[in-house]
Design a protein around this motif. Structure first.
Motif, PDB file in Angstrom:
ATOM      1  N   THR A 304       0.804  -1.227   0.000  1.00 49.47           N
ATOM      2  CA  THR A 304       0.000   0.000   0.000  1.00 49.47           C
ATOM      3  C   THR A 304       0.836   1.276   0.000  1.00 49.47           C
ATOM      4  OG1 THR A 304      -0.301  -0.595   2.287  1.00 49.47           O
ATOM      5  CG2 THR A 304      -2.239  -0.685   0.941  1.00 49.47           C
ATOM      6  N   LEU A 305       2.038   1.204   0.576  1.00 47.70           N
ATOM      7  CA  LEU A 305       2.876   2.415   0.557  1.00 47.70           C
ATOM      8  C   LEU A 305       3.441   2.663  -0.840  1.00 47.70           C
ATOM      9  CD1 LEU A 305       4.760   2.040   3.960  1.00 47.70           C
ATOM     10  CD2 LEU A 305       3.190   3.883   3.341  1.00 47.70           C
ATOM     11  N   LEU A 306       3.432   1.629  -1.656  1.00 49.19           N
ATOM     12  CA  LEU A 306       4.033   1.739  -2.989  1.00 49.19           C
ATOM     13  C   LEU A 306       3.486   2.902  -3.827  1.00 49.19           C
ATOM     14  CD1 LEU A 306       5.951   0.219  -5.095  1.00 49.19           C
ATOM     15  CD2 LEU A 306       3.842  -0.859  -5.883  1.00 49.19           C
ATOM     16  N   PRO A 307       2.138   3.007  -4.017  1.00 51.85           N
ATOM     17  CA  PRO A 307       1.669   4.141  -4.833  1.00 51.85           C
ATOM     18  C   PRO A 307       2.005   5.497  -4.220  1.00 51.85           C
ATOM     19  CG  PRO A 307      -0.196   2.877  -3.946  1.00 51.85           C
ATOM     20  CD  PRO A 307       1.045   2.097  -3.638  1.00 51.85           C
ATOM     21  N   VAL A 308       2.001   5.578  -2.887  1.00 52.75           N
ATOM     22  CA  VAL A 308       2.307   6.862  -2.232  1.00 52.75           C
ATOM     23  C   VAL A 308       3.751   7.251  -2.532  1.00 52.75           C
ATOM     24  CG1 VAL A 308       2.498   8.050  -0.007  1.00 52.75           C
ATOM     25  CG2 VAL A 308       0.638   6.394  -0.384  1.00 52.75           C
ATOM     26  N   ILE A 309       4.666   6.313  -2.300  1.00 53.06           N
ATOM     27  CA  ILE A 309       6.093   6.597  -2.498  1.00 53.06           C
ATOM     28  C   ILE A 309       6.392   6.844  -3.980  1.00 53.06           C
ATOM     29  CG2 ILE A 309       8.424   5.583  -2.288  1.00 53.06           C
ATOM     30  CD1 ILE A 309       7.229   6.440   0.401  1.00 53.06           C
ATOM     31  N   GLY A 313       6.901  10.540  -3.635  1.00 51.37           N
ATOM     32  CA  GLY A 313       8.337  10.557  -3.333  1.00 51.37           C
ATOM     33  C   GLY A 313       8.671  10.268  -1.880  1.00 51.37           C
ATOM     34  N   PHE A 314       9.949  10.513  -1.536  1.00 48.03           N
ATOM     35  CA  PHE A 314      10.420  10.163  -0.181  1.00 48.03           C
ATOM     36  C   PHE A 314      10.555  11.386   0.716  1.00 48.03           C
ATOM     37  CE2 PHE A 314      13.532   8.555  -3.417  1.00 48.03           C
ATOM     38  CZ  PHE A 314      12.812   7.433  -3.777  1.00 48.03           C
ATOM     39  N   ASN A 315      10.434  12.574   0.146  1.00 50.26           N
ATOM     40  CA  ASN A 315      10.702  13.771   0.954  1.00 50.26           C
ATOM     41  C   ASN A 315       9.450  14.258   1.666  1.00 50.26           C
ATOM     42  OD1 ASN A 315      13.412  13.791   0.245  1.00 50.26           O
ATOM     43  ND2 ASN A 315      12.909  14.788  -1.720  1.00 50.26           N
ATOM     44  N   TYR A 316       8.916  13.417   2.514  1.00 50.43           N
ATOM     45  CA  TYR A 316       7.709  13.801   3.249  1.00 50.43           C
ATOM     46  C   TYR A 316       8.099  14.601   4.490  1.00 50.43           C
ATOM     47  CZ  TYR A 316       9.117   9.309   5.310  1.00 50.43           C
ATOM     48  OH  TYR A 316       9.835   8.290   5.848  1.00 50.43           O
ATOM     49  N   VAL A 336      -0.858   8.309   7.965  1.00 52.52           N
ATOM     50  CA  VAL A 336      -1.033   9.579   7.242  1.00 52.52           C
ATOM     51  C   VAL A 336       0.366  10.120   6.974  1.00 52.52           C
ATOM     52  CG1 VAL A 336      -1.948  11.929   7.327  1.00 52.52           C
ATOM     53  CG2 VAL A 336      -3.260  10.029   8.304  1.00 52.52           C
ATOM     54  N   ILE A 337       0.666  10.346   5.713  1.00 52.32           N
ATOM     55  CA  ILE A 337       1.980  10.880   5.344  1.00 52.32           C
ATOM     56  C   ILE A 337       1.756  12.241   4.694  1.00 52.32           C
ATOM     57  CG2 ILE A 337       4.156  10.440   4.121  1.00 52.32           C
ATOM     58  CD1 ILE A 337       3.406   7.501   3.991  1.00 52.32           C
ATOM     59  N   ASN A 338       2.345  13.246   5.301  1.00 53.10           N
ATOM     60  CA  ASN A 338       2.173  14.610   4.773  1.00 53.10           C
ATOM     61  C   ASN A 338       3.421  15.081   4.051  1.00 53.10           C
ATOM     62  OD1 ASN A 338      -0.510  15.129   5.753  1.00 53.10           O
ATOM     63  ND2 ASN A 338       0.407  15.122   7.810  1.00 53.10           N
ATOM     64  N   TYR A 339       3.201  15.689   2.910  1.00 52.04           N
ATOM     65  CA  TYR A 339       4.272  16.243   2.084  1.00 52.04           C
ATOM     66  C   TYR A 339       4.096  17.752   2.043  1.00 52.04           C
ATOM     67  CZ  TYR A 339       5.150  11.489   0.367  1.00 52.04           C
ATOM     68  OH  TYR A 339       5.454  10.159   0.282  1.00 52.04           O
ATOM     69  N   PRO A 340       5.096  18.506   1.593  1.00 55.17           N
ATOM     70  CA  PRO A 340       4.936  19.963   1.533  1.00 55.17           C
ATOM     71  C   PRO A 340       3.687  20.397   0.747  1.00 55.17           C
ATOM     72  CG  PRO A 340       7.225  19.364   1.102  1.00 55.17           C
ATOM     73  CD  PRO A 340       6.453  18.084   1.207  1.00 55.17           C
ATOM     74  N   ILE A 428      13.718   0.971   0.171  1.00 51.98           N
ATOM     75  CA  ILE A 428      14.298   1.447   1.436  1.00 51.98           C
ATOM     76  C   ILE A 428      13.332   2.410   2.136  1.00 51.98           C
ATOM     77  CG2 ILE A 428      16.170   2.857   2.437  1.00 51.98           C
ATOM     78  CD1 ILE A 428      18.030   1.622   0.266  1.00 51.98           C
ATOM     79  N   ALA A 429      12.718   3.305   1.357  1.00 50.90           N
ATOM     80  CA  ALA A 429      11.783   4.279   1.953  1.00 50.90           C
ATOM     81  C   ALA A 429      10.615   3.557   2.627  1.00 50.90           C
ATOM     82  CB  ALA A 429      11.267   5.234   0.879  1.00 50.90           C
ATOM     83  N   ILE A 430      10.128   2.492   2.001  1.00 54.78           N
ATOM     84  CA  ILE A 430       9.013   1.723   2.582  1.00 54.78           C
ATOM     85  C   ILE A 430       9.474   1.058   3.886  1.00 54.78           C
ATOM     86  CG2 ILE A 430       7.583  -0.344   2.221  1.00 54.78           C
ATOM     87  CD1 ILE A 430       7.338   0.589  -0.760  1.00 54.78           C
ATOM     88  N   ALA A 431      10.680   0.468   3.858  1.00 58.33           N
ATOM     89  CA  ALA A 431      11.207  -0.184   5.071  1.00 58.33           C
ATOM     90  C   ALA A 431      11.378   0.844   6.196  1.00 58.33           C
ATOM     91  CB  ALA A 431      12.531  -0.866   4.756  1.00 58.33           C
ATOM     92  N   GLU A 432      11.762   2.070   5.829  1.00 59.44           N
ATOM     93  CA  GLU A 432      11.942   3.111   6.858  1.00 59.44           C
ATOM     94  C   GLU A 432      10.620   3.477   7.526  1.00 59.44           C
ATOM     95  OE1 GLU A 432      14.030   6.098   4.668  1.00 59.44           O
ATOM     96  OE2 GLU A 432      15.984   5.393   5.406  1.00 59.44           O
ATOM     97  N   ILE A 433       9.560   3.525   6.738  1.00 60.05           N
ATOM     98  CA  ILE A 433       8.250   3.868   7.323  1.00 60.05           C
ATOM     99  C   ILE A 433       7.788   2.728   8.247  1.00 60.05           C
ATOM    100  CG2 ILE A 433       5.811   4.330   6.805  1.00 60.05           C
ATOM    101  CD1 ILE A 433       6.822   5.793   4.255  1.00 60.05           C
ATOM    102  N   ILE A 434       8.024   1.495   7.837  1.00 66.12           N
ATOM    103  CA  ILE A 434       7.661   0.353   8.699  1.00 66.12           C
ATOM    104  C   ILE A 434       8.474   0.432  10.005  1.00 66.12           C
ATOM    105  CG2 ILE A 434       7.657  -2.176   8.896  1.00 66.12           C
ATOM    106  CD1 ILE A 434       7.217  -2.314   5.849  1.00 66.12           C
ATOM    107  N   GLU A 435       9.727   0.805   9.866  1.00 69.99           N
ATOM    108  CA  GLU A 435      10.591   0.932  11.052  1.00 69.99           C
ATOM    109  C   GLU A 435      10.058   2.026  11.996  1.00 69.99           C
ATOM    110  OE1 GLU A 435      14.675   1.692  10.073  1.00 69.99           O
ATOM    111  OE2 GLU A 435      15.279   1.873  12.163  1.00 69.99           O
TER     112      GLU A 435
END
Ligand code: CTP
Length: 446
Positions: A304-309, A313-316, A336-340, A428-435
């Protein structure tokens, strides 16, 4: 002037093609050759074509028989082409005898003798070295994986590893593989591994396999931390190996088109990505067992994080988590992931049901993929002005694992070490969010 038309893929152009084109040309004064597009071939299940469409067009032109080359990109196009170009004769090899009789309403249909003993399929098999794959773990997904490898040229599952001997043997018997309950002898037998073991063991197996010089296709979640993911990619790079996260949706053709359409601005600037995935399961099961790394986050976050990333992108700016817990696992999590300039929400359930769709909202319109969006075969782009709405249909063949297997084999065979479909940075970005979730800093328990 008598116009003749013929169609084909013309992969690894061979004598059979040349003979066919010569015979087709001799039926008239002007020969049009329709060469299939890459996406059309993929859509009809031809996943293993070696030359891309430009190379195939060039090869057909080089025979000197074609007066005009066109691209075949959709089912039914032959009828359009015959009428549009004023074609008198449709010609095709005798392997298709009878299949194009429906074109007799529009022009003469001729089945030409096929050259015996040569075909693109045969040439591909001769060129292709077989990648011997070993499966680590013999659970549900592994059972679906083996049949899917059978439709991918160059892939052969030869062994299975499970520390439980009985389990390894049971699985191996079903598919006539060699069973192993010792890891090193298992690795000696294979060129590559597919890791389908319980979540908490992925990292260790991937690391050992890479260190032993084996290519790795690893089920999601590849790791539960960014640090571990970075370490695995580093080892793979140092050893010149393929490491690919088996995030199956990333490789499916329709999802790829969702991403490219949105990136090319069809919905305007993306302001919100809203995505959900829930599969309610009954205990006792791994998904609800804290000791086995169960829970909605570990189970479904990677897909599910795939389409968001991919789209934002990764600069949330920040990530917040909201979870409903039961027996130590999150049966429901909302991220909830917020970007600029955008926001996103991801809802996941193993003990709570939601609508599993994907909505990408932009300043011009939105792209809607109905449930189950992760098995994408259909989506729509919708606007305020409904007359501009568009629907897109795709095939999603078999269990859908063939697309990731094909990419994995293609990376190995073509010595390509990265995939734009599932980039190292995205994984890596997905693994970081899980972490971050497991660290619990921005987690609200409901
Ligand atoms: N053709 C032929 N003789 C062969 C192979 C192909 O006459 N030995 C003809 C096909 O009948 C068709 C055209 O060449 O009219 C293009 O076919 P294509 O599908 O590109 O070739 P194949 O070699 O059959 O490819 P594949 O093995 O991928 O099906």
């Amino acid at each position: 002037m008598k116009k003749v038309i013929t169609y084909g893929t013309y992969d690894l152009l061979h004598q059979g093609h040349i003979n066919l084109l010569r015979r087709a040309k001799s039926l008239g004064d002007y020969l049009i050759v329709g060469v299939t597009s890459d996406s059309f071939d993929k859509g009809r299940g031809k996943l293993n074509v070696r030359n891309n469409v430009l190379e195939r067009v060039e090869a057909v032109k080089a025979t000197g028989y074609a007066d005009e080359v066109i691209i075949e990109d959709y089912t039914g196009q032959k009828i359009d082409d015959i009428q549009r170009y004023g074609v008198d004769v449709f010609a095709i090899g005798s392997d298709w005898t009878g299949k194009f009789d429906y074109l007799k309403e529009y022009c003469q249909v001729v089945y030409l003798p096929r050259t015996e003993g040569v075909s693109s399929t045969q040439l591909r098999a001769e060129l292709q070295s077989i990648v011997k794959i070993g499966i680590i773990g013999s659970g549900r997904i592994a059972n679906r994986f083996v049949p899917e490898t059978q439709v991918v040229d160059g892939a052969s599952v030869v062994a299975v590893y499970n520390p439980e001997e009985v389990e390894a043997k049971k699985f191996a018997e079903g598919f006539t593989l060699e069973p192993f309950c010792e890891f090193e002898p298992f690795l000696d037998e294979v060129d590559a591994v597919y890791i389908a073991s319980p979540h908490l063991s992925h990292y260790q197996y991937a690391k050992c396999a890479l260190q032993a010089g084996k290519h790795v296709l690893c089920e999601v979640p590849m790791t539960l931390s960014g640090k571990e993911a970075r370490e695995l990619y580093k080892i793979a790079a140092e050893k010149g190996l393929v490491l690919l996260e088996a995030n199956k949706t990333a490789f499916c053709p329709a999802f790829g088109h969702v991403v490219t359409l949105v990136k090319s601005g069809v919905v305007g600037d993306v302001v919100d990505v809203r995505v959900s995935l829930s599969k309610v399961v009954a205990p006792p099961t791994r998904e609800l067992d804290a000791k086995q790394g169960g829970g909605a986050m570990n189970e479904h976050a990677s897909l599910t994080l795939l389409p968001v990333i991919k789209l934002l992108g990764f600069n949330y700016d920040n990530v917040q988590f909201h979870s409903k817990m039961e027996d130590g696992v999150d049966i429901y999590t909302k991220i909830v992931i917020n970007y600029p300039h955008a926001t996103s929400s991801v809802t996941l359930g193993v003990g709570v049901k939601t609508e599993g769709d994907l909505v990408i909202s932009g300043t011009k319109g939105y792209l809607y993929v109905p449930a189950p969006w992760w098995l994408t075969d259909y989506f729509e782009i919708r606007y305020e002005d409904r007359t501009k709405n568009k629907k897109y249909f795709y095939s999603y063949d078999g269990e859908g694992l063939r697309y990731e297997i094909q990419e994995f084999i293609s990376m190995i065979v073509n010595k390509r070490r990265s995939s734009y479909k599932m980039k190292k940075e995205e994984s890596i970005a997905i693994a970081e969010i899980i972490e971050q979730y497991h660290v619990g800093k921005h987690l609200v328990i409901l």
